[in-house]
Each structure stands twice: as structure tokens, then as C-alpha cells.
Motif scaffolding. Sequence first.
Motif, mmCIF file in Angstrom:
data_model
loop_
_atom_site.group_PDB
_atom_site.id
_atom_site.type_symbol
_atom_site.label_atom_id
_atom_site.label_comp_id
_atom_site.label_asym_id
_atom_site.label_seq_id
_atom_site.Cartn_x
_atom_site.Cartn_y
_atom_site.Cartn_z
ATOM 1 N N ARG A 152 0.637 -1.157 0.027
ATOM 2 C CA ARG A 152 0.004 0.043 -0.042
ATOM 3 C C ARG A 152 0.720 1.113 -0.127
ATOM 4 N NH1 ARG A 152 -3.974 -0.595 4.683
ATOM 5 N NH2 ARG A 152 -4.516 1.642 3.899
ATOM 6 N N HIS A 153 1.999 1.181 0.560
ATOM 7 C CA HIS A 153 2.918 2.368 0.428
ATOM 8 C C HIS A 153 4.062 2.564 -0.684
ATOM 9 C CE1 HIS A 153 1.122 3.053 4.392
ATOM 10 N NE2 HIS A 153 1.628 2.030 4.716
ATOM 11 N N ARG A 154 3.785 1.623 -1.613
ATOM 12 C CA ARG A 154 4.530 1.860 -2.650
ATOM 13 C C ARG A 154 4.208 2.688 -3.740
ATOM 14 N NH1 ARG A 154 6.969 -3.376 -4.559
ATOM 15 N NH2 ARG A 154 8.228 -4.306 -2.799
ATOM 16 N N ALA A 155 5.405 2.966 -4.506
ATOM 17 C CA ALA A 155 5.122 3.911 -5.612
ATOM 18 C C ALA A 155 4.179 3.410 -6.593
ATOM 19 C CB ALA A 155 6.369 4.507 -6.146
ATOM 20 N N SER A 156 3.209 3.649 -7.165
ATOM 21 C CA SER A 156 2.371 2.897 -7.958
ATOM 22 C C SER A 156 3.146 2.577 -9.484
ATOM 23 C CB SER A 156 0.995 3.498 -8.260
ATOM 24 O OG SER A 156 1.043 4.856 -8.185
ATOM 25 N N ARG A 157 4.082 3.503 -9.836
ATOM 26 C CA ARG A 157 4.669 3.294 -11.145
ATOM 27 C C ARG A 157 5.663 2.307 -10.891
ATOM 28 N NH1 ARG A 157 9.559 5.929 -11.748
ATOM 29 N NH2 ARG A 157 10.321 6.991 -9.770
ATOM 30 N N LEU A 158 5.774 1.875 -9.868
ATOM 31 C CA LEU A 158 6.982 0.771 -9.720
ATOM 32 C C LEU A 158 6.311 -0.594 -9.654
ATOM 33 C CD1 LEU A 158 9.713 2.511 -7.477
ATOM 34 C CD2 LEU A 158 9.718 2.384 -10.103
ATOM 35 N N LEU A 159 5.020 -0.635 -9.576
ATOM 36 C CA LEU A 159 4.559 -1.795 -9.498
ATOM 37 C C LEU A 159 4.671 -2.683 -11.107
ATOM 38 C CD1 LEU A 159 1.068 -1.132 -7.941
ATOM 39 C CD2 LEU A 159 2.919 -1.857 -6.667
ATOM 40 N N SER A 160 4.567 -4.077 -10.909
ATOM 41 C CA SER A 160 4.795 -4.787 -12.194
ATOM 42 C C SER A 160 2.986 -4.603 -12.784
ATOM 43 C CB SER A 160 4.530 -6.491 -12.041
ATOM 44 O OG SER A 160 3.463 -6.679 -11.413
ATOM 45 N N SER A 161 3.202 -4.906 -14.268
ATOM 46 C CA SER A 161 1.731 -4.727 -14.816
ATOM 47 C C SER A 161 0.458 -5.500 -14.282
ATOM 48 C CB SER A 161 1.661 -4.995 -16.189
ATOM 49 O OG SER A 161 2.199 -6.109 -16.611
ATOM 50 N N GLY A 162 0.709 -6.718 -13.887
ATOM 51 C CA GLY A 162 -0.075 -7.589 -12.971
ATOM 52 C C GLY A 162 -0.684 -6.455 -11.822
ATOM 53 N N GLN A 163 0.231 -6.143 -10.913
ATOM 54 C CA GLN A 163 0.034 -5.568 -9.791
ATOM 55 C C GLN A 163 -0.665 -4.106 -10.015
ATOM 56 O OE1 GLN A 163 3.951 -5.087 -8.281
ATOM 57 N NE2 GLN A 163 4.113 -6.933 -6.991
ATOM 58 N N LYS A 164 -0.326 -3.472 -11.226
ATOM 59 C CA LYS A 164 -0.928 -2.235 -11.626
ATOM 60 C C LYS A 164 -2.384 -2.449 -11.948
ATOM 61 C CE LYS A 164 2.661 0.479 -13.399
ATOM 62 N NZ LYS A 164 3.485 0.714 -14.478
ATOM 63 N N GLN A 165 -2.670 -3.651 -12.403
ATOM 64 C CA GLN A 165 -4.096 -3.957 -12.800
ATOM 65 C C GLN A 165 -5.011 -4.292 -11.642
ATOM 66 O OE1 GLN A 165 -6.388 -3.198 -14.868
ATOM 67 N NE2 GLN A 165 -5.616 -4.058 -16.698
ATOM 68 N N ARG A 166 -4.287 -5.086 -10.662
ATOM 69 C CA ARG A 166 -5.172 -5.251 -9.396
ATOM 70 C C ARG A 166 -5.319 -3.839 -8.463
ATOM 71 N NH1 ARG A 166 -0.634 -9.468 -7.737
ATOM 72 N NH2 ARG A 166 -1.366 -9.041 -5.561
ATOM 73 N N LEU A 167 -4.239 -2.919 -8.870
ATOM 74 C CA LEU A 167 -4.489 -1.722 -8.184
ATOM 75 C C LEU A 167 -5.874 -1.052 -8.713
ATOM 76 C CD1 LEU A 167 -3.869 0.805 -6.505
ATOM 77 C CD2 LEU A 167 -2.076 1.345 -8.169
ATOM 78 N N ALA A 168 -5.624 -1.227 -10.120
ATOM 79 C CA ALA A 168 -6.882 -0.375 -11.025
ATOM 80 C C ALA A 168 -8.363 -1.099 -10.518
ATOM 81 C CB ALA A 168 -6.775 -0.487 -12.332
ATOM 82 N N ILE A 169 -8.347 -2.499 -10.272
ATOM 83 C CA ILE A 169 -9.476 -3.002 -9.642
ATOM 84 C C ILE A 169 -9.584 -2.418 -8.230
ATOM 85 C CG2 ILE A 169 -10.715 -5.106 -9.057
ATOM 86 C CD1 ILE A 169 -9.004 -6.551 -11.503
ATOM 87 N N ALA A 170 -8.877 -2.367 -7.357
ATOM 88 C CA ALA A 170 -8.882 -1.904 -6.075
ATOM 89 C C ALA A 170 -9.641 -0.328 -6.153
ATOM 90 C CB ALA A 170 -7.723 -1.914 -5.357
ATOM 91 N N ALA A 171 -9.079 0.425 -7.056
ATOM 92 C CA ALA A 171 -9.620 1.838 -7.043
ATOM 93 C C ALA A 171 -11.004 1.696 -7.567
ATOM 94 C CB ALA A 171 -8.837 2.516 -8.270
ATOM 95 N N ALA A 172 -11.347 0.641 -8.355
ATOM 96 C CA ALA A 172 -12.758 0.628 -8.785
ATOM 97 C C ALA A 172 -13.574 0.274 -7.670
ATOM 98 C CB ALA A 172 -12.879 -0.298 -10.104
ATOM 99 N N LEU A 173 -13.201 -0.809 -7.004
ATOM 100 C CA LEU A 173 -13.755 -1.270 -5.729
ATOM 101 C C LEU A 173 -14.129 -0.494 -4.563
ATOM 102 C CD1 LEU A 173 -12.261 -4.923 -5.193
ATOM 103 C CD2 LEU A 173 -14.378 -4.585 -6.314
ATOM 104 N N ALA A 174 -13.194 0.468 -4.417
ATOM 105 C CA ALA A 174 -13.454 1.526 -3.458
ATOM 106 C C ALA A 174 -14.534 2.464 -3.555
ATOM 107 C CB ALA A 174 -11.930 2.273 -3.374
ATOM 108 N N MET A 175 -14.915 2.557 -4.743
ATOM 109 C CA MET A 175 -16.127 3.208 -5.192
ATOM 110 C C MET A 175 -17.407 2.486 -4.572
ATOM 111 S SD MET A 175 -15.020 5.875 -6.563
ATOM 112 C CE MET A 175 -16.239 6.625 -7.541
ATOM 113 N N GLN A 176 -17.094 1.208 -4.194
ATOM 114 C CA GLN A 176 -18.234 0.356 -3.691
ATOM 115 C C GLN A 176 -19.350 0.268 -4.593
ATOM 116 O OE1 GLN A 176 -19.381 1.392 0.587
ATOM 117 N NE2 GLN A 176 -17.614 0.208 1.027
ATOM 118 N N PRO A 177 -19.069 -0.140 -5.826
ATOM 119 C CA PRO A 177 -20.061 -0.242 -7.157
ATOM 120 C C PRO A 177 -20.918 -1.639 -6.836
ATOM 121 C CG PRO A 177 -17.838 -1.007 -7.752
ATOM 122 C CD PRO A 177 -17.535 -0.623 -6.286
#
Lengths: 291, 297
Positions: free
Chosen positions: B141-166
Motif C-alpha cells: 500500500r505504501h509503494r510507488a504505483s509506477r514501480l508496480l508490475s503490470s499485474g500489480q497495476k491492474q490489481r490496483l486499478a481493480i482496487a480503485a474501482a472497488l473503493a467506489m463500492q460499486p
Amino acid sequence: MNSPAIPLIDIRGLTHSYLPGTPLETKSLCGIDLQVHAGETVGIIGPTGSGKSTLLQHMNGLLQPQQGEVHVNGLSLADPSVDMRLIRQRVGLVFQNPEDQLFERYAGDDVAYGPRNLGLPADQVRERVRLAMEMVGLPFAYKDRLIAELSHGQKRRLALAGVLALEPQVLLLDEPTAGLDPQGRRELLQVLRQWRAKAGRAMVLASHNMEDIAELATRVYVLVAGRIAFHGSPRDLFAHYEMLVQHSLAVPAATEVMHALRQYGYPVPTDVLSMEEAVNEIKGLLHVQTN
Amino acid sequence: MIRAEEPLIRVEGLHYTYQAGTPKPIPALRGIDLTVQAGEYVAVIGANGSGKSTLLRHFNALLLPTAGNVWVTKWNTRDTVHLRDIRSTVTMVFQVPDDQIVASVVEEDVAFGPENLGVPEDELHQRVDWALAAVGLTELRHRASRLLSSGQKQRLAIAAALAMQPRCLVLDEATAMLDPAGQTQVRKILHQLHQDGMTIISATHNMAEAVQAQRVVVLSEGRIAIQGDPRFVFAQEETLHALQLDVPYPTRMARMLATVIRDFPTDVLTVTELAEAISMHLGQPLELRPKPTTGVR
């Protein structure tokens, strides 16, 4: 590796770090030796972040070696007298994401960009655009389409056409089939097969898709954390199931089925590349079992 | 059991044309009727250019119909008054993770959406914790997002979508750019979210992902060509081929085996199912047939 001819690409002891000399320094490549000869299709596989893209970008001088040497056609990329435009015309790089590569408004202009920069007259530019678009299976009439309105698959073809229009000798492809539908993938592989059939050409293919590697590559390097962890034929490679799984890589579906059967206790070989080979092995098993 | 009165998404007579009103209109959707119930997992497959992305973009009003209507619960997507409700009900995850990451630190990226909605701070923390845990990124959670692998970035994108509680997550080829390990991770996350009640609509070329959906919708030239559960859809190999699509590899191999092994089932979907079917038909492997016991036990 004992080919008498000069390799088209010759990499020796290549090491590369991002942000060197800072606390955030990250080693991306470490002591890479790799050659590409005419007529070869060299596969490069490795988990995300293993250095594949960085390695590709050294092959046409987008990145300069910090340590080690890169020669293209015998020309050292570190030699300041070498014309980098010539290198990039001979070694064309197709990026993974076409959006990174396409920048014109209209499709035709994007393909024409390279040939125009070579200073070719307008009729030759037009001819090259037509040939390149034809080769990737885009109707020439698409030259007047807005790039923004093309589908992802069409953009990928267009990006490839833009590189082919430079008539390179070596084609570098970074995940060429990612995001393509099955038919699109088959067509692209066919385009690549046709392209490489001409004498003197070579391809380097970085891919996660093991079916691509199984179908196209003549030799494979596995890159793990910036080092070459394995080097050999695709058949040798896929026999190393545990090594691939350990490095978060996959095997072709046919190989996976063979491994599943082994787990059930059937004595099947695991170095199959295609579904046809796998089916033959299972047929053989059927005979053994019923006898 | 809460059974929603109305479907979560209802599409009626949807047409969409790019460059509409110009001399070169490009019709992308030509009459789509579709309903998605709350809690469903729908995979949308189709050749490139079949209209998948265009359809998905109608589910949260990124595009509005040229003709026809799309409702998200009771809101018509044309009704701009409800745009905010629509977008917080249905959130999208795109193919290229870099396009959707806005903040430089992982947890800040996840907090970005709800923070903009004015979610109070303690709830914001809860949402971020939950979303990061759902995709397995808590430790980063405290990592720089640009240093994530592409798989981790996609999980981050999903997390950001989930935080909207859709109520519904719409994914447009979210695994296409990932390595095999990244694809497997995202596939498992989607499976788990669906188990937990999330509605999932996922456009994909990854047949291993499509087979885990409850319903597969096949698009061709802007129309629905086939839809049904994965076993039903992937039994129609010839039709799918005509639409430039493949059946999953295990299904294809089963069909090849059926030509040489009598009564071999062709409706398998996964490697495990295929291996099971083969072992059923071959009988026990020779080397596993009863051996003399070795004394111990």
C-alpha cells in the motif's frame, strides 16, 4: 551458435540499471549474452519486470549500453559515428501498446511517417504504405480513417505496418498478440511467417504467450530478474515445466495437459508443442492400455 | 435472498454509430437487447471490432446510445441528472493499467475516487483497507504505483474501482496485457468477488476466464450472436469459428480426441476436466494398477 556469418544482433555482457547512482537504482539487465542470426526467430520470455522490454530497446539503440556491447550488423551502437537512424531502419521495434507508437491523426500518415523521413519521393512512399498495409491485412482505403476510430486490433496492425514500411532486416516484437482475438492472432502469426520467409531477415519475439513461442520461435531465451535463466529450443524449454512455473511462466495448453496426465500417473512425454502431438501421444497410450 | 425487482443493467434496442452524422458513419452496435441481473458474472467475447468495448462503455454512460436505451437499475443513462449514481453503481476497469492510475502511491490511488465523492475519513480508510485486501495489495500500500508490475497495476486499478463500492464491475480486457501469473491472479480475484456477490461483466479473449463466468455473451458485428452458459456456448465450435473465435484449448483437444476415442466427451472446459475425462477413458495407468503390497501397512 557457430554460424560463420556475422550475427545481425550481437549482445555481449550487457548490463543496464534504471536510475543508476541513486538510492533507487534498479538493475534491469545483468551480463546478457545473446545473438540473433539471419533466418532465426528468437523468443524471449520472462515474467513481467524481468527486463524483456529493456533488452529489446537495446537492440535498436533506443537504450545505450551502460556496460557491455551491442553490435547490429557488426556496427557497435556505442560508436558515435554510427548513424542511429540507419540502425533503427534496419531493426524495427513494434511496441506492446500501439497507442505508444501511433501519433498521427490519419492511419495512412502514420504508416507513411517512416518512409517520408527516409526522404523517399511521394509515389514510393505511397507504394510502401500500400504494401505494408496490405501485408498486415488492412485495406489500403483505411489510410483515410481516423486512428482514434480504429479498433485495438486494427491499431496493432497499423503500428506493425508503420515499422514494416521501413523495410527492416530485423523485426523486434514486444507482446505482439496480447489483446488480439484468436483469428486476429492467427492472421498476425501468418503475416509474421510470410515476412520472415524472405532471406536475410530475423525476428525477435518477446511474449507471455507460450503458444506464440511454440509456433514461431526457433530458439528461446528465458529472462529472469535480468539474467538469462535458460537458453535452448522451444521443445527443450517446455520440458522444463517446474522451472517455468517457478518463474510465473506458463506452458502451451498441450504441454499442460501432458503434465496433468503425468499427475494421474500416465507415462506421457512432456515436451510436446502442439495439440496434434498431444493427441497422438494419448492415442499411443490408448493402444498400450488396451493391449 | 434479495432478488432485485429490476435488473441491474437493461439494454434495449441499442444502436451505436461512431462518426454518426458524418459522411462516413461507422456502425458499431446494431440492435442489442441484454439484461444483467444483480450478482451475475457475464463474460463478453467477440472478435476485435465486434463491439465489445463500445457495449461496455454504455453500462456506465461513458457512451450514450445513438438509438435505443440503457438503464442502470432505474436510471436511464441518458438522464444526466443521475450520472453520478450510475457511475458509482457501475465502475470500469480498462485494458492498459497505466491509463487508470492517477496517484503516485498505491493507497492514495485507491482513495482517490471515494475521496472525491466526499466520503468521510473513517469510512474512506475502511474502504481503502477492504479494496486493497480484496486484490491482495495490502502489503504494497505504501509503494510507488509506477514501480508496480503490470499485474500489480491492474490489481490496483481493480482496487480503485472497488473503493467506489460499486454494485457492478465492468472489465474491458483487463487481463490482456498481463503475464500468465498476473492473469491467474486477476481471474481468481474476479471469481472471489463474484462469490461475495459482486456483479461482474468482463470482456475477454482469455477463454480460461470466460469459462468461469455464469453466462457467455458472444458479439459479432455489433449484435449478440449466441449467449448461454459456457458449456452451451463452447459446444458450438463451428459457429464460433465462423465468428473468428476459438473454443477453450481443453475443449478443442477433447474434440480431437473424440474423433479417435469412442464416446469421448466434448463438453469439457478446463485442463482438469480434460485430464479426468482422459483417465476415465483410458482406465488406470498401467504403473498404478494394483502392485504387490510392500509389507508396511
